[in-house]
Scaffold this motif. Structure first.
Motif, PDB file in Angstrom:
ATOM      1  N   LYS A   1      -9.937 -12.342 -14.167  1.00 52.96           N
ATOM      2  CA  LYS A   1     -10.461 -13.167 -13.063  1.00 52.96           C
ATOM      3  C   LYS A   1      -9.601 -14.410 -12.874  1.00 52.96           C
ATOM      4  O   LYS A   1      -9.345 -14.830 -11.749  1.00 52.96           O
ATOM      5  CB  LYS A   1     -11.918 -13.551 -13.315  1.00 52.96           C
ATOM      6  N   VAL A   2      -9.152 -14.987 -13.958  1.00 56.33           N
ATOM      7  CA  VAL A   2      -8.271 -16.161 -13.878  1.00 56.33           C
ATOM      8  C   VAL A   2      -6.928 -15.759 -13.275  1.00 56.33           C
ATOM      9  O   VAL A   2      -6.400 -16.433 -12.391  1.00 56.33           O
ATOM     10  CB  VAL A   2      -8.086 -16.798 -15.277  1.00 56.33           C
ATOM     11  N   ALA A   3      -6.384 -14.648 -13.735  1.00 55.58           N
ATOM     12  CA  ALA A   3      -5.105 -14.169 -13.214  1.00 55.58           C
ATOM     13  C   ALA A   3      -5.213 -13.850 -11.723  1.00 55.58           C
ATOM     14  O   ALA A   3      -4.313 -14.185 -10.939  1.00 55.58           O
ATOM     15  CB  ALA A   3      -4.636 -12.943 -13.992  1.00 55.58           C
ATOM     16  N   ALA A   4      -6.300 -13.222 -11.329  1.00 52.18           N
ATOM     17  CA  ALA A   4      -6.498 -12.887  -9.916  1.00 52.18           C
ATOM     18  C   ALA A   4      -6.605 -14.146  -9.062  1.00 52.18           C
ATOM     19  O   ALA A   4      -6.034 -14.220  -7.966  1.00 52.18           O
ATOM     20  CB  ALA A   4      -7.740 -12.022  -9.740  1.00 52.18           C
TER      21      ALA A   4
ATOM     22  N   ARG B   1      -4.052 -15.181  -6.077  1.00 51.17           N
ATOM     23  CA  ARG B   1      -4.499 -15.492  -4.706  1.00 51.17           C
ATOM     24  C   ARG B   1      -4.020 -16.877  -4.265  1.00 51.17           C
ATOM     25  O   ARG B   1      -3.654 -17.074  -3.109  1.00 51.17           O
ATOM     26  CB  ARG B   1      -6.018 -15.376  -4.611  1.00 51.17           C
ATOM     27  N   ARG B   2      -4.005 -17.812  -5.193  1.00 58.05           N
ATOM     28  CA  ARG B   2      -3.492 -19.147  -4.853  1.00 58.05           C
ATOM     29  C   ARG B   2      -2.009 -19.083  -4.525  1.00 58.05           C
ATOM     30  O   ARG B   2      -1.544 -19.718  -3.573  1.00 58.05           O
ATOM     31  CB  ARG B   2      -3.739 -20.107  -6.011  1.00 58.05           C
ATOM     32  N   LEU B   3      -1.238 -18.305  -5.290  1.00 62.30           N
ATOM     33  CA  LEU B   3       0.181 -18.118  -4.993  1.00 62.30           C
ATOM     34  C   LEU B   3       0.367 -17.517  -3.603  1.00 62.30           C
ATOM     35  O   LEU B   3       1.198 -17.989  -2.816  1.00 62.30           O
ATOM     36  CB  LEU B   3       0.830 -17.214  -6.048  1.00 62.30           C
ATOM     37  N   VAL B   4      -0.412 -16.495  -3.275  1.00 64.42           N
ATOM     38  CA  VAL B   4      -0.299 -15.856  -1.959  1.00 64.42           C
ATOM     39  C   VAL B   4      -0.644 -16.848  -0.854  1.00 64.42           C
ATOM     40  O   VAL B   4       0.073 -16.935   0.155  1.00 64.42           O
ATOM     41  CB  VAL B   4      -1.174 -14.586  -1.884  1.00 64.42           C
TER      42      VAL B   4
ATOM     43  N   LEU C   1       6.098  -8.925  -4.009  1.00 69.04           N
ATOM     44  CA  LEU C   1       4.675  -9.054  -4.350  1.00 69.04           C
ATOM     45  C   LEU C   1       3.863  -7.920  -3.737  1.00 69.04           C
ATOM     46  O   LEU C   1       2.996  -7.347  -4.395  1.00 69.04           O
ATOM     47  CB  LEU C   1       4.118 -10.393  -3.870  1.00 69.04           C
ATOM     48  N   SER C   2       4.153  -7.595  -2.482  1.00 68.24           N
ATOM     49  CA  SER C   2       3.389  -6.524  -1.837  1.00 68.24           C
ATOM     50  C   SER C   2       3.684  -5.180  -2.494  1.00 68.24           C
ATOM     51  O   SER C   2       2.776  -4.352  -2.654  1.00 68.24           O
ATOM     52  CB  SER C   2       3.655  -6.485  -0.331  1.00 68.24           C
ATOM     53  N   GLU C   3       4.915  -4.949  -2.928  1.00 68.46           N
ATOM     54  CA  GLU C   3       5.241  -3.704  -3.632  1.00 68.46           C
ATOM     55  C   GLU C   3       4.523  -3.657  -4.984  1.00 68.46           C
ATOM     56  O   GLU C   3       4.046  -2.596  -5.405  1.00 68.46           O
ATOM     57  CB  GLU C   3       6.745  -3.566  -3.810  1.00 68.46           C
ATOM     58  N   TRP C   4       4.431  -4.797  -5.663  1.00 68.91           N
ATOM     59  CA  TRP C   4       3.718  -4.841  -6.942  1.00 68.91           C
ATOM     60  C   TRP C   4       2.234  -4.567  -6.742  1.00 68.91           C
ATOM     61  O   TRP C   4       1.608  -3.901  -7.568  1.00 68.91           O
ATOM     62  CB  TRP C   4       3.949  -6.178  -7.634  1.00 68.91           C
ATOM     63  N   VAL C   5       1.665  -5.073  -5.647  1.00 71.82           N
ATOM     64  CA  VAL C   5       0.261  -4.786  -5.331  1.00 71.82           C
ATOM     65  C   VAL C   5       0.103  -3.290  -5.079  1.00 71.82           C
ATOM     66  O   VAL C   5      -0.830  -2.656  -5.599  1.00 71.82           O
ATOM     67  CB  VAL C   5      -0.214  -5.615  -4.112  1.00 71.82           C
TER      68      VAL C   5
END
Length: 109
Positions: free
Chosen positions: A10-13, A17-20, A45-49
């Motif tokens: 949850k922290v990582a997510a 989201r803040r980075l995005v 980032l989008s490829e990693w997602v």
């Protein structure tokens, strides 16, 4: 804490989201310049997602992932915010990419 896997999901997510959101706000930070400095950009980032979604069994298409990162369809963002890259930017990007770790090296960290 040296093991990144110790960070709660949850922290990582939330941090992701803040980075995005930050990258959406900073449309002046060109992808080519991000690649030249850090070896990754919004498309990465989008490829990693996309890759993570496939690994977790909930596939997201590349276009859907890009829209999630850019906040709009990629073609629209590109038309609004992305001027053509210069030769110097392209050269710096190639130099930067040569320093990127392999997938195996990333997983080992």
């Amino acid at each position: 804490m040296s093991d990144i896997n110790q960070i709660d999901d949850k922290v990582a997510a939330a941090a992701f989201r803040r980075l995005v959101r930050h990258l959406r706000h900073r449309s002046d930070a060109q992808n080519i310049d991000l690649m030249g400095l850090a070896g990754f950009c919004r498309n990465c980032l989008s490829e990693w997602v996309e890759e993570a979604s496939e690994e977790l069994g909930a596939p997201i298409s590349r276009e859907e992932a890009r829209e999630a990162i850019y906040g709009m369809p990629y073609a629209e963002w590109k038309a609004k915010h992305q001027p053509p890259a210069t030769e110097a930017q392209l050269a710096r990007m190639q130099e930067s990419l040569a320093r990127n770790p392999t997938a195996e090296q990333i997983e080992a960290q």
